[in-house]
Design a protein around this motif. Structure first.
Motif, mmCIF file in Angstrom:
data_model
loop_
_atom_site.group_PDB
_atom_site.id
_atom_site.type_symbol
_atom_site.label_atom_id
_atom_site.label_comp_id
_atom_site.label_asym_id
_atom_site.label_seq_id
_atom_site.Cartn_x
_atom_site.Cartn_y
_atom_site.Cartn_z
ATOM 1 N N GLY A 1 0.826 -1.203 0.000
ATOM 2 C CA GLY A 1 0.000 0.000 0.000
ATOM 3 C C GLY A 1 0.855 1.247 0.000
ATOM 4 N N ALA A 2 0.644 2.112 0.993
ATOM 5 C CA ALA A 2 1.378 3.367 1.095
ATOM 6 C C ALA A 2 1.893 3.542 2.515
ATOM 7 N N LEU A 3 3.115 4.008 2.625
ATOM 8 C CA LEU A 3 3.701 4.358 3.916
ATOM 9 C C LEU A 3 3.523 5.852 4.119
ATOM 10 N N ILE A 4 3.178 6.262 5.336
ATOM 11 C CA ILE A 4 2.962 7.670 5.669
ATOM 12 C C ILE A 4 3.836 8.000 6.876
ATOM 13 N N ARG A 5 4.453 9.181 6.852
ATOM 14 C CA ARG A 5 5.252 9.633 8.000
ATOM 15 C C ARG A 5 5.192 11.151 8.094
ATOM 16 N N ASP A 6 5.549 11.661 9.260
ATOM 17 C CA ASP A 6 5.632 13.098 9.502
ATOM 18 C C ASP A 6 6.906 13.612 8.834
ATOM 19 N N SER A 7 6.786 14.631 8.018
ATOM 20 C CA SER A 7 7.953 15.147 7.303
ATOM 21 C C SER A 7 8.979 15.785 8.230
ATOM 22 N N LYS A 8 8.546 16.239 9.416
ATOM 23 C CA LYS A 8 9.478 16.847 10.359
ATOM 24 C C LYS A 8 10.277 15.809 11.140
ATOM 25 N N THR A 9 9.818 14.558 11.135
ATOM 26 C CA THR A 9 10.469 13.493 11.892
ATOM 27 C C THR A 9 10.727 12.314 10.959
ATOM 28 N N SER A 10 11.624 12.489 10.019
ATOM 29 C CA SER A 10 11.838 11.467 8.988
ATOM 30 C C SER A 10 12.331 10.144 9.557
ATOM 31 N N GLY A 11 12.965 10.152 10.702
ATOM 32 C CA GLY A 11 13.421 8.916 11.318
ATOM 33 C C GLY A 11 12.410 8.313 12.280
ATOM 34 N N GLY A 12 11.257 8.955 12.403
ATOM 35 C CA GLY A 12 10.235 8.514 13.341
ATOM 36 C C GLY A 12 9.374 7.396 12.789
ATOM 37 N N PRO A 13 8.265 7.140 13.442
ATOM 38 C CA PRO A 13 7.391 6.030 13.044
ATOM 39 C C PRO A 13 6.707 6.283 11.699
ATOM 40 N N THR A 14 6.339 5.185 11.053
ATOM 41 C CA THR A 14 5.583 5.250 9.809
ATOM 42 C C THR A 14 4.285 4.474 9.990
ATOM 43 N N ILE A 15 3.312 4.799 9.178
ATOM 44 C CA ILE A 15 2.031 4.102 9.168
ATOM 45 C C ILE A 15 1.878 3.447 7.805
ATOM 46 N N LEU A 16 1.552 2.157 7.794
ATOM 47 C CA LEU A 16 1.272 1.466 6.540
ATOM 48 C C LEU A 16 -0.230 1.463 6.324
ATOM 49 N N VAL A 17 -0.668 2.019 5.206
ATOM 50 C CA VAL A 17 -2.073 2.050 4.834
ATOM 51 C C VAL A 17 -2.237 1.074 3.671
ATOM 52 N N GLY A 18 -3.125 0.104 3.822
ATOM 53 C CA GLY A 18 -3.336 -0.903 2.791
ATOM 54 C C GLY A 18 -3.757 -0.293 1.456
ATOM 55 N N SER A 19 -3.521 -1.014 0.381
ATOM 56 C CA SER A 19 -3.775 -0.517 -0.973
ATOM 57 C C SER A 19 -5.207 -0.048 -1.170
#
Length: 74
Positions: free
Chosen positions: A35-53
């Motif tokens: 799907g798509a990975l989402i993250r905060d642009s200010k914290t590029s090394g922080g957590p990501t969220i995987l959203v299914g396709s």
């Protein structure tokens, strides 16, 4: 050459063209095999969220004023 997002081992992050260059309220996205990975642009090394396709397609459709998503019944 195939059209659409290319899946690679390391995420290739991008921002929306609507986010502007100096905005502090932005997320980044990267396509993955699931799907798509989402993250905060200010914290590029922080957590990501995987959203299914399918959920990602529905989200994009909704914010684009499309009505192609059908909610599955349980």
């Amino acid at each position: 050459m195939a059209a659409g997002p290319q899946i690679v081992s390391e995420p290739s992050w991008f921002k929306s063209s609507y986010s502007g260059g100096n905005t502090t309220e932005c997320v980044e996205c990267s396509y993955s095999a699931s799907g798509a990975l989402i993250r905060d642009s200010k914290t590029s090394g922080g957590p990501t969220i995987l959203v299914g396709s399918e959920a990602w397609r529905c989200f994009i459709g909704a914010v684009s004023h499309a009505s192609n998503c059908v909610r599955a019944t349980m």
